[in-house]
Design an enzyme around this catalytic site. Structure first.
Site, short mmCIF file in Angstrom:
data_model
loop_
_atom_site.label_atom_id
_atom_site.label_comp_id
_atom_site.label_asym_id
_atom_site.label_seq_id
_atom_site.Cartn_x
_atom_site.Cartn_y
_atom_site.Cartn_z
CB SER A 163 -1.03 -0.01 1.16
OG SER A 163 -2.07 0.86 1.18
CG ASP A 320 -6.90 -2.24 -3.57
OD1 ASP A 320 -7.15 -1.38 -3.36
OD2 ASP A 320 -5.64 -2.78 -3.63
CG HIS A 350 -5.97 -2.01 0.02
ND1 HIS A 350 -5.12 -1.91 -0.87
CD2 HIS A 350 -5.77 -1.46 0.91
CE1 HIS A 350 -3.95 -1.06 -0.45
NE2 HIS A 350 -4.37 -0.69 0.66
#
Length: 380
Positions: A163, A320, A350
């Protein structure tokens, strides 16, 4: 058994939704979420008889080192520099339930030294400080005398992150490729559902997963603004791409580098249409020029930088908003001649890779983590 499983899954899924709602609703979301995460973290011990954990400083930056039990042959170890996610504002390298556990498992599975960077977070610091923390710690570790101290093979080092940590890993990797003062180069980069651009918040994955837990489009835009210490009044305009409308001259030169109509396969484009505003709010880019800074948005880098990147692994999830960031990065790397493995999971979301311990123990977390570690084991 089926009813029990469904109830447990429902509980965990609702927990993720509640965490997302907290961030959406409160002005002090970072503090609240870090408190929630820290509370869960205290539920488990953080020791392992097979991995030695040490906290230290690399050029003033806090790092946590995970060192597997030494072998008798005393051969040099391979190593992974890991940068945790959390929107540049959440989580920690030391949190057992999430990143401490992941890095410990990586150290054991790969028999490798893992360096987890504890970069400073929003709201204490903002861009580019997180980037500089990650860069300084990485450059310090890559010095020959430091590698020798930890018995690390200089030719077998990877940088990785998930991320926002994937964002920092990609940005650091790009920066190091331009730095002739660094003699020991990274062999690999491995990016886990990375966030790589703030030019377009209406890619197909942003449109498809607008309200998807754990990371909605609204929350991602707020993370970006928090990272840049910008004005939260800009959120609604950025959601519809008013910050990069056709009358914003600063964005024109970058538009060709992020043309998802040509960068994404049809299976990901589906029937979604580009959202390009003819007029918008030029003051957003004027007040937050870092939105177009490649140190914050590595996907916007020029082709020459992509050509200098190492062999790359990118993991993406269908559910995501950041799916297309990773896929477009893979495409640009491939077009520049870099060997890329794009590992896409159709049924994952995610953040799933760190959710492998109660109360968020998802099978998707185990599958993505195992696939990621397998690639590192085979290529590092």
């Amino acid at each position: 058994m089926g009813v029990k499983f469904c109830c447990l899954f429902s509980y965990r899924y609702c927990l993720l939704k509640k965490i997302a709602r907290i961030f959406h609703a409160t002005r002090y979301a970072c503090e609240v979420l870090n408190y929630v995460i820290d509370t869960f973290d205290k539920l488990e011990p953080s020791s392992s008889e097979h991995v030695k954990t040490t906290d230290t400083l690399f050029d003033g930056v806090e790092v946590r080192i995970f060192e597997p039990s030494p072998k008798q042959d005393k051969t040099l170890k391979r190593s992974v520099i890991y940068i945790h996610g959390g929107g540049w504002a959440l989580a920690s390298a030391s949190m057992f339930l999430f990143y401490n556990n992941l890095c410990r498992i990586m150290a054991e599975s790969l028999d490798a030294l893992i360096v987890s960077i504890e970069y400073r977070l929003v709201p204490d610091v903002h861009f580019p400080e997180q980037f500089y923390d990650a860069l300084r710690a990485t450059k310090y570790f890559l010095q020959s005398d430091i590698l020798a101290k930890y018995s690390v093979d200089p030719s077998r080092i990877a940088i990785s992150g998930d991320s926002a940590g994937g964002n920092l890993a990609a940005a650091v990797c790009q920066q190091l490729s331009l730095d002739d003062s660094v003699s020991n180069k990274l062999k690999l980069q491995a990016l886990i559902y990375p966030v790589l651009q703030a030019l377009d918040f209406n890619t197909p994955s942003y449109q498809q997963n607008t309200n998807m837990p754990v990371l909605s489009r609204f929350v991602m835009v707020k993370f970006w603004i928090g990272y840049f210490n910008g004005n939260y009044d800009f959120v609604d305009s950025m959601l519809i791409n008013n910050h990069t409308s056709l009358d914003v001259s600063q964005a024109v030169s970058f538009r060709g580098r992020l043309n998802w109509s040509s960068l994404l396969p049809s299976t990901f484009k589906k029937n979604y249409k580009p959202v390009i505003q003819p007029t918008g709010k030029a003051e957003i880019i004027q007040e937050i020029p870092a939105l177009l800074d490649i140190r914050a948005a590595p996907l916007l880098a020029e082709k020459e930088i992509f050509q200098s990147q190492p062999k790359t692994y990118i993991l993406t999830c269908e559910n995501d908003v950041l799916r297309d960031d990773g896929i477009m990065y893979a495409k640009r790397l491939e077009s520049a001649g870099v060997e890329v493995t794009l590992d896409h999971f159709d049924d994952c979301f995610h953040g799933c890779m760190i959710f492998t311990i109660w109360p968020t123990n998802f099978s998707s977390g185990h599958r993505t983590r195992d696939s990621y570690i397998k690639w590192l084991d085979e290529n590092l």
